[in-house]
Enzyme design. Structure first.
Site, PDB file in Angstrom:
ATOM      1  N   HIS A   1      57.181  69.803  65.577  1.00 53.34           N
ATOM      2  CA  HIS A   1      58.502  70.121  66.616  1.00 53.34           C
ATOM      3  C   HIS A   1      58.982  68.544  66.547  1.00 53.34           C
ATOM      4  CE1 HIS A   1      56.813  74.191  67.130  1.00 53.34           C
ATOM      5  NE2 HIS A   1      55.769  74.058  67.578  1.00 53.34           N
TER       6      HIS A   1
HETATM    7  O1  RIB Z   1      56.724  73.385  72.358  1.00 50.30           O
HETATM    8  C1  RIB Z   1      56.499  72.269  71.673  1.00 50.30           C
HETATM    9  C2  RIB Z   1      56.678  71.133  71.805  1.00 50.30           C
HETATM   10  O2  RIB Z   1      55.621  71.359  73.343  1.00 50.30           O
HETATM   11  C3  RIB Z   1      56.048  69.541  71.384  1.00 50.30           C
HETATM   12  O3  RIB Z   1      57.391  68.528  71.985  1.00 50.30           O
HETATM   13  C4  RIB Z   1      54.682  69.860  71.689  1.00 50.30           C
HETATM   14  O4  RIB Z   1      54.267  68.215  71.283  1.00 50.30           O
HETATM   15  C5  RIB Z   1      54.868  70.333  73.054  1.00 50.30           C
HETATM   16  O5  RIB Z   1      55.376  69.103  73.718  1.00 50.30           O
END
Ligand code: RIB
Ligand code: CA
Length: 309
Positions: free
Chosen positions: A241
Site C-alpha cells: 500500500h
Molecule cells: O489499509 C492499508 C493502510 O493501513 C496502510 O497504510 C497500512 O500501513 C495501514 O496503515
C-alpha cells in the site's frame, strides 16, 4: 529540478517502512524535512520507534522524527498487529535508534513547517490522518503552505478492515473527513490501486538479492506481511500500500486517476469510514483518485532505489 520539500506522516507498519526507505533512497527528488508518526498499525510509541529504526537502517539519522497523536480524534484506537506483528515491523530485527529525538509534537511541527515554508511542502499521509486533521483545526492557515497531500487511504470497492472501509480511514474517519473537506490539493491512493501492486515471489526475491542490509530487511518484513489480504481479497500475493504514495511522487507516469468528488462516512454503523467518490469535472472535484498502477514499474523503481542505500 530542485528536490521537492516533503513531510511523511506514517504509522510504521511494514509497508510504511518500505515507503520510508524508498523516500530516504531518493535524496535527489526529496528534501525530506521530517517524518511525523501517528498511532495506527501499532501504538504511537512503536510507530515512532519504528520510524527512527528505519532512518537508522537507511543511514539517515539526519531526518527528524516527530511523535504525533496517540489516538484518533473521537474513536478509540484500533491497531493491525495481526498484519504487522506485535512490534509493527514483523520479520525485521532492527537495532534500537540512537539519534536524539525532537521534543516538538508532530502537530506543532506540521503547523510550523506549513506556516513558515519558503516554498509549498508536499505531505504524504500513510496512516490515519489524525495529525493533519488536528493541525488543520488548530491552524487552518497551514493550507497556504501545502503544495499537495497524497494520501494512502480509502477504497471505492471493498474495504480491508470492514467490508466497507479501508484501515487508515476507518481508524479515524472524523480526521479523514476534516482532511477531505479542507479544500486541499488532495490525491487519494486507495485499495483499488494498491491491490494492483502485489509482492510476488519474484519481486520479493529481487529485493532479497540486493544482498544489502536494507534489501534483506525489506525482504524479511515483506515475507510475512499481508498474507491475510491474500485470503481476504483473493489476491495473487500481498498488496503493497504505502510505497505506492512515494512511487507516485517519484513517477506519476506509472499511475492514472480522475478528478472526483470524495466524501467520508462518519455516521454509519456498517459503513463507518467508507469513501464515496463521484467522478466529476475538475471544477467540482475535491480530489484526484488514482485508479490504476504499473506494478512492474513500481517494483523496478523500488528495487533500484533500495539498492542505493
Ligand atoms: O489499509 C492499508 C493502510 O493501513 C496502510 O497504510 C497500512 O500501513 C495501514 O496503515
Ligand atoms: Ca500505513
Amino acid at each position: 529540478m530542485p528536490p521537492r520539500p516533503l513531510i511523511i506522516d506514517c504509522d510504521p507498519g511494514v509497508d510504511d517502512a518500505i515507503a520510508l526507505l524508498l523516500a530516504l533512497a531518493s535524496p535527489a527528488e526529496f528534501d525530506l524535512l521530517g517524518i511525523t508518526t501517528v498511532a495506527g498499525n501499532v501504538p504511537l510509541a512503536l510507530t515512532t520507534a519504528n520510524a527512527r529504526r528505519i532512518c537508522h537502517l537507511a543511514q539517515r539519522p539526519d531526518v527528524p522524527v516527530y511523535a504525533g497523536c496517540p489516538r484518533p480524534m473521537l474513536r478509540s484506537l484500533i491497531t493491525a498487529t495481526e498484519i504487522h506483528g506485535a512490534t509493527g515491523l514483523q520479520g525485521a530485527n532492527l537495532p534500537e535508534p540512537t539519534q536524539p529525538m525532537p521534543a516538538q509534537h508532530a502537530v506543532a511541527f506540521l503547523i510550523e513547517q506549513f506556516t513558515t515554508a519558503s516554498a509549498p511542502i508536499t505531505l504524504a499521509t500513510l496512516g490515519p490522518p489524525t495529525n493533519l486533521a488536528v493541525a488543520l483545526i488548530q491552524c487552518p492557515e497551514i493550507a497556504q503552505g501545502i503544495d499537495q497531500v497524497v494520501m494512502m487511504g480509502g477504497a471505492l470497492g471493498a474495504g480491508n478492515i470492514t467490508p466497507a472501509a479501508e484501515f487508515n480511514l476507518y481508524v479515524d474517519p472524523h480526521a479523514a473527513r476534516v482532511v477531505v473537506e479542507a479544500g486541499l490539493p488532495l490525491t487519494m491512493l486507495g485499495l483499488d490501486v494498491t491491490h494492483q501492486v502485489v509482492t510476488t515471489p519474484e519481486r520479493l526475491s529481487a529485493l532479497d538479492q540486493l544482498g544489502t542490509p536494507v534489501g534483506q530487511a525489506a525482504a524479511a518484513m515483506l515475507r510475512h506481511y499481508g498474507q491475510i489480504d491474500i485470503e481476504r481479497h483473493g489476491l495473487a500475493a500481498p498488496p503493497l500500500h504505502d510505497p505506492c504514495v512515494i512511487a507516485y511522487l517519484l513517477r506519476p507516469d506509472l499511475f492514472a486517476g480522475r478528478p472526483m468528488h470524495l466524501a467520508v462516512e462518519t455516521e454509519g454503523r456498517l459503513c463507518l469510514g467508507r469513501t464515496v467518490a463521484n467522478p466529476c469535472p475538475n471544477s467540482s472535484a475535491n480530489a484526484t483518485v488514482i485508479e490504476t498502477a504499473d506494478a512492474a514499474g513500481i517494483y523496478a523503481l523500488l528495487t533500484e532505489r533500495l539498492g542505493k542505500l
